[in-house]
Design an enzyme around this catalytic site. Sequence first.
Site, PDB file in Angstrom:
ATOM      1  N   HIS A  31       3.879  -5.383  -3.282  1.00 16.01           N
ATOM      2  CA  HIS A  31       4.080  -5.337  -4.741  1.00 16.01           C
ATOM      3  C   HIS A  31       4.098  -6.737  -5.365  1.00 16.01           C
ATOM      4  O   HIS A  31       5.004  -7.087  -6.120  1.00 16.01           O
ATOM      5  CB  HIS A  31       5.366  -4.593  -5.075  1.00 16.01           C
ATOM      6  CG  HIS A  31       5.234  -3.102  -4.910  1.00 16.01           C
ATOM      7  ND1 HIS A  31       4.803  -2.283  -5.917  1.00 16.01           N
ATOM      8  CD2 HIS A  31       5.454  -2.301  -3.830  1.00 16.01           C
ATOM      9  CE1 HIS A  31       4.768  -1.024  -5.479  1.00 16.01           C
ATOM     10  NE2 HIS A  31       5.157  -1.012  -4.215  1.00 16.01           N
ATOM     11  N   HIS A 136      -0.677   1.823  -6.519  1.00 13.11           N
ATOM     12  CA  HIS A 136      -0.506   0.820  -7.568  1.00 13.11           C
ATOM     13  C   HIS A 136      -1.746  -0.053  -7.738  1.00 13.11           C
ATOM     14  O   HIS A 136      -1.952  -0.625  -8.803  1.00 13.11           O
ATOM     15  CB  HIS A 136       0.706  -0.071  -7.255  1.00 13.11           C
ATOM     16  CG  HIS A 136       2.019   0.556  -7.602  1.00 13.11           C
ATOM     17  ND1 HIS A 136       2.788   0.151  -8.667  1.00 13.11           N
ATOM     18  CD2 HIS A 136       2.696   1.582  -7.034  1.00 13.11           C
ATOM     19  CE1 HIS A 136       3.884   0.885  -8.731  1.00 13.11           C
ATOM     20  NE2 HIS A 136       3.846   1.768  -7.746  1.00 13.11           N
ATOM     21  N   HIS A 233      -1.397   5.818   2.869  1.00 11.55           N
ATOM     22  CA  HIS A 233      -0.543   5.498   1.718  1.00 11.55           C
ATOM     23  C   HIS A 233      -0.483   6.714   0.810  1.00 11.55           C
ATOM     24  O   HIS A 233      -1.328   6.899  -0.058  1.00 11.55           O
ATOM     25  CB  HIS A 233      -1.094   4.288   0.959  1.00 11.55           C
ATOM     26  CG  HIS A 233      -0.120   3.713  -0.036  1.00 11.55           C
ATOM     27  ND1 HIS A 233       0.609   2.572   0.208  1.00 11.55           N
ATOM     28  CD2 HIS A 233       0.266   4.135  -1.268  1.00 11.55           C
ATOM     29  CE1 HIS A 233       1.380   2.308  -0.824  1.00 11.55           C
ATOM     30  NE2 HIS A 233       1.192   3.252  -1.747  1.00 11.55           N
ATOM     31  N   HIS A 261       3.791   3.574   1.009  1.00 14.15           N
ATOM     32  CA  HIS A 261       4.181   4.195  -0.261  1.00 14.15           C
ATOM     33  C   HIS A 261       5.682   4.427  -0.351  1.00 14.15           C
ATOM     34  O   HIS A 261       6.286   4.159  -1.390  1.00 14.15           O
ATOM     35  CB  HIS A 261       3.436   5.503  -0.518  1.00 14.15           C
ATOM     36  CG  HIS A 261       3.786   6.120  -1.846  1.00 14.15           C
ATOM     37  ND1 HIS A 261       3.437   5.539  -3.044  1.00 14.15           N
ATOM     38  CD2 HIS A 261       4.479   7.241  -2.165  1.00 14.15           C
ATOM     39  CE1 HIS A 261       3.888   6.292  -4.043  1.00 14.15           C
ATOM     40  NE2 HIS A 261       4.531   7.322  -3.533  1.00 14.15           N
TER      41      HIS A 261
END
Length: 679
Positions: A31, A136, A233, A261
Amino acid sequence: VPLSPRTAVSPTMAAQEDPDLLRILIATDNHLGVHEKDQVRKDDAFITFREIFEIAKQQNVDAVFLGGDLFDVNKPSRETMVRTMEILQEYCMNDRPVQLEVLSDQTVNFPRRGVVNYEDPNLNVGLPVFMIHGNHDDPAGAENLSAIDLLSTCGLVNYFGKHVLTGSGTGKIKIKPVLMRKGNTKLALYGLGYIRDARLHQMFSIKGNVEWARPEDKPGFSSKSWFNTMLIHQNRVHHSPKNAISERYLPSWLDLVVWGHEHECLVEPTEYGDFMVSQPGSSVVTSLIEGEANQKQVMILEVKADKHAPDDAPMWRTVPQPLETVRPFKYRQIALIDFARLAKEDGGLGPDFTPESGEANAGLGAKGKRAQPSKHEAWITTALERMVRELIAEARAPYERRGESEVPLPLIRLRVDYGGGFSTINAQRFGQKFVGKVANPNDLLQFFKSAARRRREDAGDAADAAAARETAVEDIIGNPTMQDQARIEQLVAQNLTQGLQLLSETDLSNALDDFVNRDKSALENLIKDRLKETMKFVEENAGHEAEMITAGDAKDVTANVEKSIAEAVQQRLARTGATARAAAEAEAAAAAADDAAAITPRRAAAQEKEIIEHARRRAAATTTAVDGDGDGDDDLGTVAPSEQPSAADAFREIFNTQASRGTRAGGGRAGGGRAGGGR
């Protein structure tokens, strides 16, 4: 003897000292770019990402596997991209020899580059990175590209596991592995980048829609001698039957599945049937929930062929590696009623305290308005301040024991059940007391009222339970973001599930999610795709309409257009697995659209009917112009093709008018042991 998964990694096990020992560092959900606007937390993800590659360097691993969500958003900022590329370049570009050999077809594994990056003569790669995308940072747009494609084009990573799905049908995929070898040790790496859970669930449910390719069994390359690992994921926790992927869908011949995830760190492999599952979790705290309060870790996978039985399953183990640079995070959930019944000398209100009648909902008044503060507000504030200070001390303790002078500001989350006659307090004002002491002063507290919900649900009154679920957003007062999101979802469910004819609710929901989080052209692309698809169907059936016009029945053409459009929609719903009931509900909603003009989708449906009626009148006028005496005789000739109000023309007028309305309405308004057995 199988390698023990409990044995600590030592420098003597360095990869270059054993030509058959394959060592890989595995991480997921980095992230990068999360909290980019937060001046306190903006660097957290990059600091830990650098630590991950520092571990890879110190442990002398052969490669790094990343399991999705490298970036926090689909379109990272330029600052995030530059910082990411700088770290990858620093640790991956060097003169260190790579001892991995890719045996599979690289043009299939890496279709954009066609070659693994360390075999590119123009690059000098010493640490290869193999990765898939997550939800994402998944590809989007007409070209199906993501930020990871940029890294791949620059030669910094090897991006695989991207499967192109087109159309509105379920779709089919074939998962082919990256076959790699070091010495006598062979590894088959499977990758499945994020696909919407509902669609992937449906694909797995239909036999033949998901195919798996396996290494060919031939002399010197026994199928048993491969270590089969997979990066995936997807949702693993089931919130509803179809929004998660079960391990039972995966083939039993896999040895290790690395699940991305899910952010909770469960890195130790757990057995599921014939294979093991490891969930490394995120490397940075993204949400202040209990699962993220666990120690963050990555994993080193070690695989080695048995030199005495090279055609048998290889030996393997995993070694967790704790991350030390993660910002400390402490989470605690409490119920005020329990603390209130403590002795007064212990900070409570006394063991005889009982909830006061009429105050069960003191936090909210009529229509969600704030009621007058409880007389216990001062006690609540004092008690919560004491608990926050305790959590801060717990977070700082490890650093102080190590004698570190600089301690990062900790993240603190106190989840407070205020049921039992208590009111909430102003969370923002409360947090101001801890500015400079915690990293998140604005969202220290999260209030909820679980007891009230349980009473409604357990009472057996279905109406009360439904009302409780619909107003659940009111139960969380200390988190405005969650309140807004819940209210938006409720509005969408109430207003956008009726009056839809050409677009399904699923199509519209997915496109809206893409529009907000990934691709601003998602809605436009959806309309174009559905327009093209439905027009094709209508045009294929337009021959009969032309004959009707020739015969003087042009007034019925538009009615047939409506019928053709309905048939096209029904066929598309059938292909996507929609039930007959759902299709009937969609038709009923469209038929009743003009009864609720205040709702935008229904008003659009009513306007569509006006356009159809206009097309019908125009068709009738055309017939009258051709047949001067109005008797419809066949000897009056044929209407020229350019003058015929064809099915396709009528449909274009209907759809283009709707599309232009949608554009105007939306403008300006804007998420160990042996492989193969013996475990």
